[in-house]
Design a protein around this motif. Structure first.
Motif, PDB file in Angstrom:
ATOM      1  N   LEU A 107       0.811  -1.211   0.000  1.00  0.00           N
ATOM      2  CA  LEU A 107       0.000   0.000   0.000  1.00  0.00           C
ATOM      3  C   LEU A 107       0.846   1.263   0.000  1.00  0.00           C
ATOM      4  N   LYS A 108       1.962   1.248   0.711  1.00  0.00           N
ATOM      5  CA  LYS A 108       2.825   2.430   0.750  1.00  0.00           C
ATOM      6  C   LYS A 108       3.425   2.734  -0.623  1.00  0.00           C
ATOM      7  N   GLY A 165       2.706   5.992  -2.810  1.00  0.00           N
ATOM      8  CA  GLY A 165       3.843   6.771  -3.275  1.00  0.00           C
ATOM      9  C   GLY A 165       3.788   7.010  -4.777  1.00  0.00           C
ATOM     10  N   ALA A 166       3.381   5.985  -5.523  1.00  0.00           N
ATOM     11  CA  ALA A 166       3.258   6.141  -6.972  1.00  0.00           C
ATOM     12  C   ALA A 166       2.154   7.128  -7.325  1.00  0.00           C
ATOM     13  N   VAL A 167       1.042   7.070  -6.597  1.00  0.00           N
ATOM     14  CA  VAL A 167      -0.064   8.005  -6.844  1.00  0.00           C
ATOM     15  C   VAL A 167       0.375   9.433  -6.537  1.00  0.00           C
ATOM     16  N   GLY A 188       6.201  11.362  -2.750  1.00  0.00           N
ATOM     17  CA  GLY A 188       5.942  10.103  -3.454  1.00  0.00           C
ATOM     18  C   GLY A 188       7.214   9.367  -3.806  1.00  0.00           C
ATOM     19  N   ILE A 189       8.200  10.094  -4.307  1.00  0.00           N
ATOM     20  CA  ILE A 189       9.488   9.466  -4.636  1.00  0.00           C
ATOM     21  C   ILE A 189      10.125   8.876  -3.381  1.00  0.00           C
ATOM     22  N   THR A 209      10.438   2.306   0.850  1.00  0.00           N
ATOM     23  CA  THR A 209       9.596   1.177   1.232  1.00  0.00           C
ATOM     24  C   THR A 209      10.223  -0.114   0.706  1.00  0.00           C
ATOM     25  N   LYS A 210      10.409  -1.081   1.596  1.00  0.00           N
ATOM     26  CA  LYS A 210      11.023  -2.335   1.218  1.00  0.00           C
ATOM     27  C   LYS A 210       9.950  -3.324   0.804  1.00  0.00           C
ATOM     28  N   ASP A 211      10.282  -4.145  -0.171  1.00  0.00           N
ATOM     29  CA  ASP A 211       9.379  -5.206  -0.610  1.00  0.00           C
ATOM     30  C   ASP A 211       9.558  -6.406   0.311  1.00  0.00           C
ATOM     31  N   GLU A 212       8.511  -6.705   1.046  1.00  0.00           N
ATOM     32  CA  GLU A 212       8.538  -7.872   1.922  1.00  0.00           C
ATOM     33  C   GLU A 212       7.381  -8.778   1.551  1.00  0.00           C
TER      34      GLU A 212
END
Length: 61
Positions: free
Chosen positions: A3-4, A8-10, A50-51, A57-60
């Motif tokens: 979700l983060k 962030g992309a939005v 956003g950047i 944010t780490k991918d877990e």
């Protein structure tokens, strides 16, 4: 789905759209200067926030 990263992309896309809008309005000499300053400032804040969210944010799984 993270979700983060999505948020962030939005925010990044909203920032880019706002910066493009501000740039077009400045080039066309339309719009009030105070409005353009506020929209540009908010767009810069959205863009860098956003950047930052996407980068930190780490991918877990």
């Amino acid at each position: 789905m993270n979700l983060k990263r999505t948020f962030g992309a939005v925010l990044t896309v909203l920032g880019i759209v706002g910066l493009i809008y501000t740039g077009v309005q400045i080039i066309q000499h339309t719009g009030a200067p105070t409005t353009l300053i506020v929209v540009g400032l908010i767009s810069v804040i959205f863009f860098f926030t956003g950047i930052s969210l996407v980068r930190n944010t780490k991918d877990e799984a």
